[in-house]
Scaffold this motif. Structure first.
Motif, PDB file in Angstrom:
ATOM      1  N   VAL A  98     -72.291  36.071-106.832  1.00 49.67           N
ATOM      2  CA  VAL A  98     -73.022  37.595-107.566  1.00 49.67           C
ATOM      3  C   VAL A  98     -71.729  38.313-107.882  1.00 49.67           C
ATOM      4  N   THR A  99     -72.388  39.453-109.011  1.00 48.57           N
ATOM      5  CA  THR A  99     -71.396  40.331-109.345  1.00 48.57           C
ATOM      6  C   THR A  99     -71.148  41.440-108.230  1.00 48.57           C
ATOM      7  N   GLY A 100     -69.964  41.613-108.129  1.00 48.54           N
ATOM      8  CA  GLY A 100     -69.783  42.796-107.150  1.00 48.54           C
ATOM      9  C   GLY A 100     -68.762  42.304-106.056  1.00 48.54           C
ATOM     10  N   LYS A 101     -68.444  43.130-105.229  1.00 49.20           N
ATOM     11  CA  LYS A 101     -67.572  42.917-103.733  1.00 49.20           C
ATOM     12  C   LYS A 101     -68.370  41.598-103.171  1.00 49.20           C
ATOM     13  N   ASP A 102     -67.391  40.912-102.706  1.00 49.31           N
ATOM     14  CA  ASP A 102     -67.896  39.594-101.689  1.00 49.31           C
ATOM     15  C   ASP A 102     -68.990  39.017-102.458  1.00 49.31           C
ATOM     16  N   GLY A 103     -69.071  38.820-103.666  1.00 43.88           N
ATOM     17  CA  GLY A 103     -69.958  38.211-104.495  1.00 43.88           C
ATOM     18  C   GLY A 103     -69.999  36.637-104.227  1.00 43.88           C
ATOM     19  N   ARG A 104     -68.985  36.063-103.731  1.00 42.81           N
ATOM     20  CA  ARG A 104     -68.925  34.564-103.715  1.00 42.81           C
ATOM     21  C   ARG A 104     -69.372  34.215-102.016  1.00 42.81           C
ATOM     22  N   THR A 105     -69.589  35.213-101.349  1.00 48.79           N
ATOM     23  CA  THR A 105     -69.952  34.934 -99.977  1.00 48.79           C
ATOM     24  C   THR A 105     -71.260  34.521 -99.652  1.00 48.79           C
ATOM     25  N   ALA A 106     -71.409  33.492 -98.639  1.00 49.24           N
ATOM     26  CA  ALA A 106     -72.704  32.804 -98.295  1.00 49.24           C
ATOM     27  C   ALA A 106     -73.836  34.015 -98.209  1.00 49.24           C
ATOM     28  N   ARG A 107     -73.476  35.407 -97.661  1.00 55.17           N
ATOM     29  CA  ARG A 107     -74.570  36.424 -97.485  1.00 55.17           C
ATOM     30  C   ARG A 107     -74.966  36.791 -98.728  1.00 55.17           C
ATOM     31  N   LYS A 108     -74.375  36.596 -99.989  1.00 52.95           N
ATOM     32  CA  LYS A 108     -74.806  36.958-101.202  1.00 52.95           C
ATOM     33  C   LYS A 108     -75.379  35.875-102.053  1.00 52.95           C
ATOM     34  N   ARG A 109     -75.110  34.545-101.714  1.00 55.13           N
ATOM     35  CA  ARG A 109     -75.263  33.471-102.529  1.00 55.13           C
ATOM     36  C   ARG A 109     -76.572  33.065-102.108  1.00 55.13           C
ATOM     37  N   LEU A 110     -76.841  33.092-100.780  1.00 56.04           N
ATOM     38  CA  LEU A 110     -78.143  32.572-100.158  1.00 56.04           C
ATOM     39  C   LEU A 110     -79.213  33.400-100.637  1.00 56.04           C
ATOM     40  N   PRO A 111     -79.283  34.768-100.707  1.00 51.42           N
ATOM     41  CA  PRO A 111     -80.584  35.319-101.136  1.00 51.42           C
ATOM     42  C   PRO A 111     -80.740  35.065-102.636  1.00 51.42           C
ATOM     43  N   ALA A 112     -79.455  34.893-103.342  1.00 49.96           N
ATOM     44  CA  ALA A 112     -79.868  34.351-104.871  1.00 49.96           C
ATOM     45  C   ALA A 112     -80.639  33.225-105.134  1.00 49.96           C
ATOM     46  N   ALA A 113     -80.221  32.176-104.021  1.00 48.72           N
ATOM     47  CA  ALA A 113     -80.912  30.970-104.091  1.00 48.72           C
ATOM     48  C   ALA A 113     -82.465  31.092-103.747  1.00 48.72           C
TER      49      ALA A 113
END
Length: 277
Positions: A98-113
């Motif tokens: 995800v764009t922004g800080k920590d965008g590659r973490t699971a915490r950001k990518r799982l909600p995107a999924a």
């Protein structure tokens, strides 16, 4: 050797640029499509509040309303295509970050999924409606049917209760984030004039608060259905909105929430223009 390395680097940069442009286009189209749906649902809810509405204040009602407009079929297909773009954008965030800080973490990518799955379903329902397949019916019937099937499963009552509680929490989070204007972090506001920034803030705060209230209300009804073991207690967007008119504030709470949904539609348009992707 150096030439090959430079060529490879150039191809990689070109690929990233192409992917970035595609993601931006998909995001803009998806946010615009979401804005159209919320705008129409808000208008339908306002009509219900003032006693002039005959359609469901949910996605199915919004699609039926759009179908009655000139070139309605074309508009429906365009809306479905925009929502496909939204699903693809969320898929790219889940896969690549995800764009922004920590965008590659699971915490950001799982909600995107999770958002990808949700918007893929919404896009399918819109395209099915455009093709004349009905699009899944009203949100109220869908909510009752899904709740009834879930309760037939082992520990289904607890599953429905947990889902209802999660939706309530999501609604509260949406409202709090809107009030705190956390959307500023996702937008390119530096070059905007004071009037445009005021438009973004008013629509973002009021629209987000209304959207959060609808989520929380729908979650509360699902939770009640689980506690009382009655699937018919579950409500979709239309029945949730209509329930606001049964509060001590009468139809005026429904008017406020409906106006907020209209504003959230406008806010989605501002995101389509100025969101960082």
């Amino acid at each position: 050797m150096n030439a090959r390395v430079l060529a490879g680097t150039g191809h990689a940069n070109a690929g990233r640029a192409a992917n970035g442009s595609a993601a931006k286009g998909a995001a803009r189209a998806g946010l615009t499509a979401r804005g159209v749906i919320y705008l129409l649902v808000g208008v339908l809810a306002l009509q219900i509040a003032f006693g002039t509405g005959s359609r469901q204040a949910d996605r199915s009602g919004a699609l039926a309303e759009l179908a009655d407009k000139p070139f309605g079929a074309v508009l429906l297909w365009a809306l479905g295509a925009g929502l496909v773009g939204m699903a693809l954008w969320r898929l790219s965030e889940a896969l690549f970050g995800v764009t922004g800080k920590d965008g590659r973490t699971a915490r950001k990518r799982l909600p995107a999924a999770a958002r990808c799955v949700f918007y893929a379903f919404v896009a399918y329902s819109v395209l099915a409606f455009a093709a004349g397949a009905g699009g899944g019916g009203s949100s109220d019937r869908q909510s009752r049917d899904v709740t009834a099937r879930a309760m037939e499963m082992p520990a289904g009552r607890w599953l429905v209760g947990a889902a209802g509680a999660a939706i309530v929490v999501a609604g509260v989070v949406i409202g709090v984030q809107a009030a705190r204007r956390t959307f500023h972090k996702k937008m390119k506001l530096g070059g905007l004039g004071p009037r445009v920034r005021r438009l973004v803030d008013v629509t973002g705060v009021a629209g987000g608060a209304a959207r959060g209230l609808v989520f929380a209300g729908a979650g509360a009804f699902a939770l009640r259905a689980a506690v009382e073991y009655e699937p018919d207690r579950a409500k979709g967007m239309d029945d949730t909105l209509r329930s606001f008119a049964d509060t001590p504030l009468g139809p005026w709470l429904l008017v406020g929430v409906a106006a907020g949904l209209v504003l959230f539609g406008v806010f989605s348009f501002t995101l389509a223009r100025w969101r960082r992707v």
